[in-house]
Design a protein around this motif. Structure first.
Motif, mmCIF file in Angstrom:
data_model
loop_
_atom_site.group_PDB
_atom_site.id
_atom_site.type_symbol
_atom_site.label_atom_id
_atom_site.label_comp_id
_atom_site.label_asym_id
_atom_site.label_seq_id
_atom_site.Cartn_x
_atom_site.Cartn_y
_atom_site.Cartn_z
ATOM 1 N N ILE A 151 -10.286 -16.268 21.013
ATOM 2 C CA ILE A 151 -9.120 -17.278 20.761
ATOM 3 C C ILE A 151 -8.167 -16.307 20.080
ATOM 4 N N GLY A 152 -8.063 -15.302 19.403
ATOM 5 C CA GLY A 152 -7.095 -14.335 18.938
ATOM 6 C C GLY A 152 -6.375 -13.834 20.136
ATOM 7 N N VAL A 153 -7.262 -13.065 20.910
ATOM 8 C CA VAL A 153 -6.580 -12.412 22.175
ATOM 9 C C VAL A 153 -5.848 -13.371 22.930
ATOM 10 N N VAL A 154 -6.259 -14.675 23.324
ATOM 11 C CA VAL A 154 -5.699 -15.578 24.185
ATOM 12 C C VAL A 154 -4.190 -16.088 23.476
ATOM 13 N N MET A 155 -4.443 -16.182 22.022
ATOM 14 C CA MET A 155 -3.244 -17.005 21.624
ATOM 15 C C MET A 155 -2.460 -15.893 20.979
ATOM 16 N N ALA A 156 -2.677 -14.794 20.630
ATOM 17 C CA ALA A 156 -1.766 -13.951 19.868
ATOM 18 C C ALA A 156 -1.326 -12.709 20.543
ATOM 19 N N PHE A 157 -2.313 -12.156 21.206
ATOM 20 C CA PHE A 157 -1.779 -11.033 22.264
ATOM 21 C C PHE A 157 -2.524 -11.032 23.549
ATOM 22 N N PRO A 158 -1.910 -11.945 24.383
ATOM 23 C CA PRO A 158 -2.439 -12.249 25.863
ATOM 24 C C PRO A 158 -2.668 -11.053 26.605
ATOM 25 N N ASN A 159 -1.702 -9.616 26.105
ATOM 26 C CA ASN A 159 -1.837 -8.402 27.156
ATOM 27 C C ASN A 159 -2.659 -7.591 26.196
ATOM 28 N N GLY A 160 -3.484 -8.047 25.251
ATOM 29 C CA GLY A 160 -4.370 -7.032 24.627
ATOM 30 C C GLY A 160 -3.835 -5.969 24.070
#
Lengths: 381, 308
Positions: free
Chosen positions: A335-344
């Motif tokens: 969830i965090g990766v998708v919502m907060a930093f989509p470019n990883g």
């Protein structure tokens, strides 16, 4: 000519990233870790192969495959079949009712080696199969889908269904595939015992070498005209099509490349871990492979390697000490990766750390990064 | 493979397997309806749909325990209360998830897949911590047990009939809601053209939340109905999610009728074949057939023709 290719491969300051990764994998980790941990790192790296392929397919091409586990499985199973045949010579399987065939076949009342197992006696054939079979399957799937302009969500769901079919088939056909247990008890590769420490060191370095080959191929694709076309297609497919390009064949090509990377990773997995089972093929591992790529950064091939390393290391560390926490942490990570930093991680690095690093360095004329971030996905469906 | 059976035996085999298929069909319909609303209408891939269903199942389990301990005289009717509770609890959770997560991701459908997969992992772990890793089952009230004997070889279980009637009732309710109510018109307007729907005064954010909540609520009812046929464990939801997605996509994501038709086809094919070849091969063949058809006709069997 060669110089030009090299410049395409390593233009600008990107070679620094490759150098750091190389030093880390070839010098730092082998010197600091014991062979058990290094073997684990080698196992994580096999997923990095898949993640690199996903960067090309998903980050650049905009096609999210939820079936990369199938290709990982093809490589892994093909390698495992070769090793299994080698370890089930008539001498070591003489207690079976039919000596000379793998033990699980004997348990399932098979008396003869099935025809599709027979060619895997040959190492050369095995290597060729590891490269050709996934490409062939990916070509069939890709051609059927992309020629009809299916993409995005539908592609993801169909690849997922194929992964489900593959697992059910492997588990159901116990006599031919080893069923739920998979292909286990692998001993030697061309006479070399794969379970000794020296063999593990050897496979680790082979794995790193192949990883760099994959990285260079991926980097070359990314930097070439094909890579730029992929980005253009991801962002607005119709424009590329109207410019006269055959959009489908580019997508098929990059999907096949991703499949071959995954398959090589699978083969290295079997060699380093010593077994192959359907739990590495199905839907759950396939989605986990996507998260390795997403955590590292879906636009960075080097990020994909770090993503696979970090997520798997965290998984091992967490499930050793807090087994029940692992799923929670993994879910939060998704969830965090998708919502907060989509470019990883790579996105975080290029947005926050790199500018500060550049400030410290003496001013030079640096060209702007040519690759835009993904704006809209799934518009092509 | 038919040779060793007499024709009357074949008849009863087909009748029995056909009926088993009908029960499977009802479960598929109940699961797929919620997904068809969320995926077909809103374009959101909800990988946590199975876990929403399990939530409904666990609520039914809790309610049945509550009734058997405190109101044993009302035990025969606990199921209806459980179903209503399951609907509202999952719908509430759905609304919460939409508010906290999904609404930021409407323009990135592939990312909803990853985020909801994360949600499904978290929910699974919560179920495991709260209810334990083992599967739980509910006690059926007396009137749901037993079966009707149609002929010497054909008998029909009552709980199957109940699940079937439930599936029919819910499908009708959803159809009326989507195609005959003012709210349904708003949903379809938002789906077809979001900015335009907003411009004519529809509160699109609210419609989205209600739609998502309704889809999840139906999943809760499905889970509740599911407890009558099988037991429930933390990871049961994952077993069905691929099937359900295929049902929705196969039928054409935008068409509710298509969803029902494809659920019927897939479940009948699977249960009839299951008798003659092994269950796993029946499943492989069914899935393979669906994938083949989708490769030829990617938009599904029944596709609403819309200009985009």
């Amino acid at each position: 000519m060669l110089q030009q290719h090299l410049r395409t491969l390593m233009g600008g300051k990107e070679w620094v990233g490759f150098l750091i990764l190389a030093v880390l994998l070839i010098v730092v980790l082998p010197l600091t870790l014991d062979i058990f941990r290094l073997n684990l790192v080698g196992k994580y790296l096999t997923w990095a192969f898949v993640a690199i392929g996903l960067v090309l397919c998903w980050g650049y091409g905009g096609i999210l495959s939820l079936g990369q586990g199938i290709f990982f499985g093809i490589g892994g199973y093909v390698m495992a079949m070769f090793l299994k045949l080698e370890s089930s010579d008539p001498e070591s399987t003489k207690i079976q009712s039919t000596p000379g065939i793998p033990d699980f076949m004997d348990w399932n009342q098979l008396t003869e080696l099935p025809w599709f197992w027979q060619p895997f006696d040959s190492f050369l054939f095995t290597i060729i199969a590891i490269l050709i079979l996934p490409a062939l399957l990916a070509y069939i799937i890709g051609a059927a889908m992309f020629k009809r302009r299916v993409g995005g969500v539908y592609f993801a769901i169909i690849t997922q269904a194929i992964a489900a079919i593959a697992t059910i088939l492997i588990i159901g056909q116990q006599g031919y595939t080893g069923g739920v247990n998979g292909i286990t008890d692998l001993r030697t590769l061309m006479g070399m015992d794969i379970r000794t420490d020296s063999a593990r060191y050897f496979f680790y370095f082979v794995c790193v070498a192949l990883l760099f080959v994959s990285l260079f191929v991926a980097q070359y694709i990314r930097k070439s005209k094909l890579g730029r076309l992929l980005v253009a297609m991801r962002d607005k497919e119709d424009r590329v099509r109207f410019s006269g390009y055959d959009v489908a064949s580019f997508k098929i090509f990059v999907f096949c490349m991703g499949a071959v990377f995954a398959s090589v990773g699978g083969a290295m997995f079997t060699l380093q871990v010593g077994f192959m089972s359907p739990t590495l093929v199905g839907i759950v591992p396939s989605i986990e492979m996507v998260i390795f790529c997403a955590v590292g950064g879906r636009l960075s091939i080097i990020g994909a390697v770090y993503g696979a390393l970090i997520v798997n290391w965290a998984k091992t560390a967490l499930s050793e000490s807090f087994p029940e926490l692992w799923l929670l942490a993994m879910g939060a990570l998704f969830i965090g990766v998708v919502m907060a930093f989509p470019n990883g991680l790579a996105g975080l690095y290029s947005a926050h750390i790199e500018p500060r690093l550049l400030k410290l360095l003496p001013k030079k004329n640096t060209p702007a990064a040519p690759i835009a971030s993904p704006v809209k996905e799934g518009t092509s469906s | 493979m038919f040779a060793e059976y007499s024709s009357s035996e074949l008849m009863s085999i087909f009748a029995m397997q056909g009926f088993a298929g009908l029960i499977l069909f009802s479960v598929f319909v109940l699961m797929a309806l919620g997904l068809a609303i969320i995926f077909g209408q809103m374009g959101v891939i909800n990988m946590a749909h199975g876990e929403f269903m399990i939530l409904g199942a666990y609520i039914t389990y809790l309610v049945s325990n509550l009734f058997s301990q405190h109101f044993p005289e009302l035990f025969s009717y606990y199921f209806f209360i459980a179903m209503i509770l399951a609907f509202f609890a999952t719908a509430l959770l759905g609304a919460l998830v939409e508010w906290g997560m999904i609404r930021f991701l409407y323009h990135r459908p592939l990312d909803t897949l990853l985020a909801t997969w994360g949600l499904s992992l978290i929910l699974q772990q919560i179920y495991r911590s709260v209810f334990g890793a083992r599967e739980v089952g509910v006690t059926l009230p007396d009137w749901l047990m037993g079966s009707y004997q149609l002929s010497e070889t054909i008998e029909i279980p009552v709980n199957g009939l109940f699940v079937m009637s439930l599936a029919i009732a819910i499908s009708l309710a959803v159809a009326v809601l989507m195609y005959r109510s003012r709210w349904g018109i708003q949903v379809r307007a938002v789906v077809q053209n979001r900015p335009m729907a907003g411009a004519v005064g529809i509160n699109t954010a609210k419609v989205d939340r209600m739609t998502f909540a309704l889809g999840c609520g139906i999943a809760g009812i499905a889970g509740s109905a599911f407890t009558m046929i099988g037991s429930t464990g933390p990871t049961s939801g994952q077993l069905y999610i691929v099937d359900t997605f295929l049902v929705v996509v196969f039928g054409g994501a935008t068409s509710l009728l298509g969803t029902i038709a494809s659920a019927f086809g897939i479940s009948q094919a699977q249960s009839t074949m299951e008798f003659f070849i092994s269950g796993s091969m029946a499943k492989v063949l069914t899935l393979l057939f669906v994938v083949m058809v989708l490769m030829i006709r990617p938009q599904g069997l029944f596709n609403l023709k819309v200009r985009r």
